[in-house]
Design a protein around this motif. Structure first.
Motif, PDB file in Angstrom:
ATOM      1  N   LYS A   2       0.846  -1.197   0.000  1.00  0.00           N
ATOM      2  CA  LYS A   2       0.000   0.000   0.000  1.00  0.00           C
ATOM      3  C   LYS A   2       0.883   1.250   0.000  1.00  0.00           C
ATOM      4  CE  LYS A   2      -4.437   1.389   1.934  1.00  0.00           C
ATOM      5  NZ  LYS A   2      -5.450   1.115   2.969  1.00  0.00           N
ATOM      6  N   SER A   6      -2.399   6.254  -0.948  1.00  0.00           N
ATOM      7  CA  SER A   6      -3.575   5.411  -0.665  1.00  0.00           C
ATOM      8  C   SER A   6      -3.916   5.436   0.819  1.00  0.00           C
ATOM      9  CB  SER A   6      -3.317   3.975  -1.115  1.00  0.00           C
ATOM     10  OG  SER A   6      -3.111   3.923  -2.501  1.00  0.00           O
ATOM     11  N   ARG A   7      -2.873   5.444   1.684  1.00  0.00           N
ATOM     12  CA  ARG A   7      -3.133   5.465   3.128  1.00  0.00           C
ATOM     13  C   ARG A   7      -3.792   6.779   3.552  1.00  0.00           C
ATOM     14  NH1 ARG A   7       2.185   3.176   3.359  1.00  0.00           N
ATOM     15  NH2 ARG A   7       3.093   4.821   4.645  1.00  0.00           N
ATOM     16  N   LYS A  20      -5.677   8.701   1.442  1.00  0.00           N
ATOM     17  CA  LYS A  20      -7.011   8.765   0.824  1.00  0.00           C
ATOM     18  C   LYS A  20      -8.080   8.198   1.745  1.00  0.00           C
ATOM     19  CE  LYS A  20      -5.800   8.273  -4.092  1.00  0.00           C
ATOM     20  NZ  LYS A  20      -5.920   7.342  -5.246  1.00  0.00           N
ATOM     21  N   ASP A  63     -10.685  10.008  -4.458  1.00  0.00           N
ATOM     22  CA  ASP A  63     -10.599   8.541  -4.573  1.00  0.00           C
ATOM     23  C   ASP A  63      -9.812   8.103  -5.799  1.00  0.00           C
ATOM     24  OD1 ASP A  63     -12.087   8.264  -2.272  1.00  0.00           O
ATOM     25  OD2 ASP A  63     -14.005   8.152  -3.338  1.00  0.00           O
TER      26      ASP A  63
END
Length: 731
Positions: A91, A95-96, A98, A134
């Protein structure tokens, strides 16, 4: 409260007397009448005059209304290249972060009291919506916090900002200026880090203070740092390539953390070359982009050999002497005249020396500088050699101004006058003692000699800030094919410096005799003296770049960054030139695609055209141009430049929580880690985000005189007066 404002275009001291005069004439006109008719006609005329006064005063009414503006909360989400780094879970950092925006209803609650704005940023700023987060992608650019915050302050009323949230890994390319900026902000900045990463492994290489110049067959030392994270002690091979070909491979033993290392090699070819230093990519590394780095060297002949001939140890000589002796790539010999062909070697403070007695000895030099020295101090046998020195040997010749230079030094009708770019004056006065301002010509603004800074706007500003000069040789005419680079501001016929190609060599004439002021006076007021040295560095570089063609193209430097403008100058040195045109193209050496370059005439000089090019990608570029004149083909020129991508983003890929904490502390905000937060809710920050609702004042201006009602009233008054006068038979 509404206010009435008068804005007359004609001064009031003119309007009032005219109105009084018109009123007096009206009373005089109707005073002989009696009764009701006099009162009516007098009232109509005076009313019309009042309307004219009203129009001339141009009254308007200002109404100020107030409204409450919502406070603003800004979210800045970092999507630069380093945010794509993933740990062993797979990851990545973006992404963490978001995940904090997954509960959209939280932001609906926030927006009832505050105006919310969302931006992605790297080296720029891009407004996005909450739903765009996203699908936000990695930009693969460097991070610039300073630029992002500066742009926010311009876009949004700074008085209404309650807080800014920065979601980032803290890897910034300009941390010093960022911290200065946040300290002055009137609102808090909340920083949110992606949090700890599970076993991040990476090995990176970073060059340290790489030179841009090197010398043929002389060793070059390249210093670099290898950072190792997540690995133990290991042995690696470092590979060096020149123009794509491997020239050296060396083994190093590295420890965890920072390793300071160096590598030596010897260039075997002159000219500009690209080099790539690299280390192998380990299979478990977080990122491979930082395992190699490019650098570029302009490889020259061993040293520049310079002969300086001076009439006396003047201030100009002193500062030029200091500059030349400290340059490692210059070997200078200084001769100060005593008698004819009898010189003192002043740099050694002892002994005597003589002018080279053989042509071969003179031709060992790359550049000869004449510094305010009379012709009679130089042996006559040397003058025929000077033409060959420039025309065939390809050497450079520079004459500096002074009472004993040019026509004042007796150089009229000599071979030195033949090769210099200016025609000497024959009539008095030959020298002007006074202070003077000068300015760059169109040719001067783009010529390589005058590029003290890569940025054209900054370069122009520097030339304006340099101290005033004092004393210059009066010369008003240049040779055909020469380029005049600077003229006196008051009288643009007075040439201050000029250049030209002569055969295979190049020559320059500087009529000013006190350039040393740029060093001495700038230092005296606490500013830098580096521009004096830069100017002479550019002069020496241009004069000693041997060319043999009637056509050439020049760039302001040879290493650029992606998106930086390359300034190109096409120079034609052919005599009796009426007109010419240049066609050219540029291509990246690893690509077949070619971009056309359009050269346009510049500065009113028929021997110069200019062009601009903006490379968007890194790599090695080759510029090819061809010139054709009224007499046919003139020549073809090829120039190589390098575009180097800034890899600062990858210098240290570890999340920089320390820097993020500094930002929040200096701005009175708070620091958080994403893994310690649930989805974002404003209630978590309510004690820190103060409402900054303000009363915004809106000004409305309503014109009272410029409308159809006033026009109709004026016409009605005049028509009524005319009708009554007609009816009563008045003239």
């Amino acid at each position: 409260m509404p206010k009435i404002i008068f804005s007359p275009t004609i001064p009031v001291f003119i309007i009032i007397p005219l109105v009084i005069l018109a009123g007096a004439i009206t009373f005089y006109t109707y005073w002989r009448l009696t009764g009701r008719l006099r009162s009516i006609l007098l009232s109509l005329r005076l009313a019309a005059i009042f309307v004219i006064l009203f129009i001339l005063l141009q009254p308007s009414i200002s109404i100020i209304k107030e409204k409450i503006e919502k406070n603003n909360i800004i979210f800045l989400i970092d999507n630069s290249g380093s945010m794509g780094i993933a740990d062993e879970t797979g990851k990545d950092r973006l992404s963490r972060l978001k995940g904090l925006f997954k509960e959209k209803k939280n932001f609906s609650e926030m927006s009832k009291k505050s105006a919310l704005s969302f931006y992605s940023f790297s080296n720029g700023l891009n407004e996005i919506s909450l739903n765009d987060i996203d699908s936000l992608k990695i930009n693969d650019s460097n991070t610039d916090f300073y630029r992002a915050l500066s742009l926010i302050n311009k876009k949004i009323n700074i008085k209404t900002i309650s807080g800014v949230f920065i979601l980032s890994d803290g890897i910034d390319n300009d941390p010093e200026n960022t911290l200065k900026l946040v300290k002055e902000l009137p609102y808090p900045v909340f920083t949110i880090s992606p949090g700890e990463e599970k076993i991040l492994r990476d090995i990176s290489i970073k060059l340290q203070n790489t030179p841009e110049k090197a010398f043929l067959d002389k060793k070059v030392t390249i210093n670099f740092v290898i950072n190792s994270f997540g690995f133990g002690t290991k042995t690696i091979f470092c590979v060096l390539k020149e123009d794509g070909n491997e020239i050296k491979k060396e083994k190093f033993r590295i420890l965890p953390g920072k390793n300071i290392l160096s590598l030596e090699f010897t260039p075997k070819k002159t000219g500009p070359h690209s080099y790539l230093i690299s280390i192998p990519v380990e299979g478990s590394e977080a990122i491979s982009k930082n395992n190699e780095e490019e650098f570029y060297l302009d490889v020259k002949k061993e040293k520049l050999y310079v002969l300086v001939l001076a009439g006396a140890p003047s201030p100009e000589y002193k500062f030029l002497h200091e500059y030349l002796i400290k340059e490692p790539d210059i070997k200078a010999r200084f001769l100060v005249s005593k008698n004819k062909n009898d010189f003192i070697k002043l740099e050694e403070n002892e002994g005597k020396d003589r002018f080279p007695e053989k042509k071969e000895e003179l031709f060992e030099y790359d550049l000869i500088i004449f510094n305010d020295i009379e012709r009679k101090k130089i042996p006559e046998y040397a003058f025929p050699w000077l033409k060959e020195f420039a025309g065939e040997r390809g050497g450079g010749v520079l004459m500096l101004g002074g009472r004993n230079s040019f026509q004042g030094g007796g150089y009229n009708n000599s071979s030195l006058e033949d090769i210099l770019p200016v025609v000497f004056n024959r009539e008095e006065p030959l020298f002007n003692e006074g202070k003077f301002l000068f300015e760059l010509t169109g040719s001067g603004k783009v010529h390589p000699v005058t590029q003290l800074m890569p940025d054209s706007i900054k370069n122009t500003q520097i030339w304006k800030e340099l101290p005033v000069l004092e004393g210059y040789n009066i010369i008003n005419k240049s040779k055909p094919g020469a380029l005049v680079l600077a003229v006196r501001s008051v009288n643009k016929n007075d040439i201050i410096w000029a250049v030209q190609s002569y055969g295979r060599g190049r020559t320059m004439a500087i009529m000013a005799n006190d350039l040393w002021r740029w060093d001495f006076l700038m230092t005296g007021i606490g500013k830098t003296s580096e521009y004096y040295e830069r100017f002479f560095s550019r002069i020496l570089s241009w004069l000693t770049s041997v060319k043999g063609d009637a056509f050439d193209i020049e760039t302001d430097k040879f290493i650029y960054s992606p998106g930086e403008i390359v300034n190109l100058a096409a120079l034609v040195y052919q005599k009796d030139l009426v007109s010419f045109q240049v066609t050219g193209f540029i291509k990246e050496m690893r690509s077949k695609n070619k971009d056309i370059i359009n050269f346009i005439s510049y500065g009113g000089n028929k021997g110069l055209l200019k062009a601009e090019y903006k490379p968007l990608a890194s790599g090695e570029f080759e510029i090819t141009a061809e010139a054709n004149g009224n007499k046919g083909f003139i020549g073809k020129a090829v120039k190589k430049i390098f575009v180097k991508k800034d890899l600062t983003e990858w210098d240290n890929v570890i999340i920089n929580d320390k820097f993020l904490k500094e930002i929040s502390d200096k701005s009175h905000g708070k620091f958080y880690k994403a893994n310690e937060l649930d989805p974002l809710k404003l209630s978590k920050f309510k004690d820190d985000i103060k409402g900054r609702e303000i009363m915004a004042k809106i000004l409305y201006d309503l014109s009272l005189w410029d409308n159809i009602f006033i026009f109709c009233l004026f016409i009605t008054l005049l028509a009524s007066e005319w009708y009554l006068r007609k009816k009563k038979g008045l003239k």
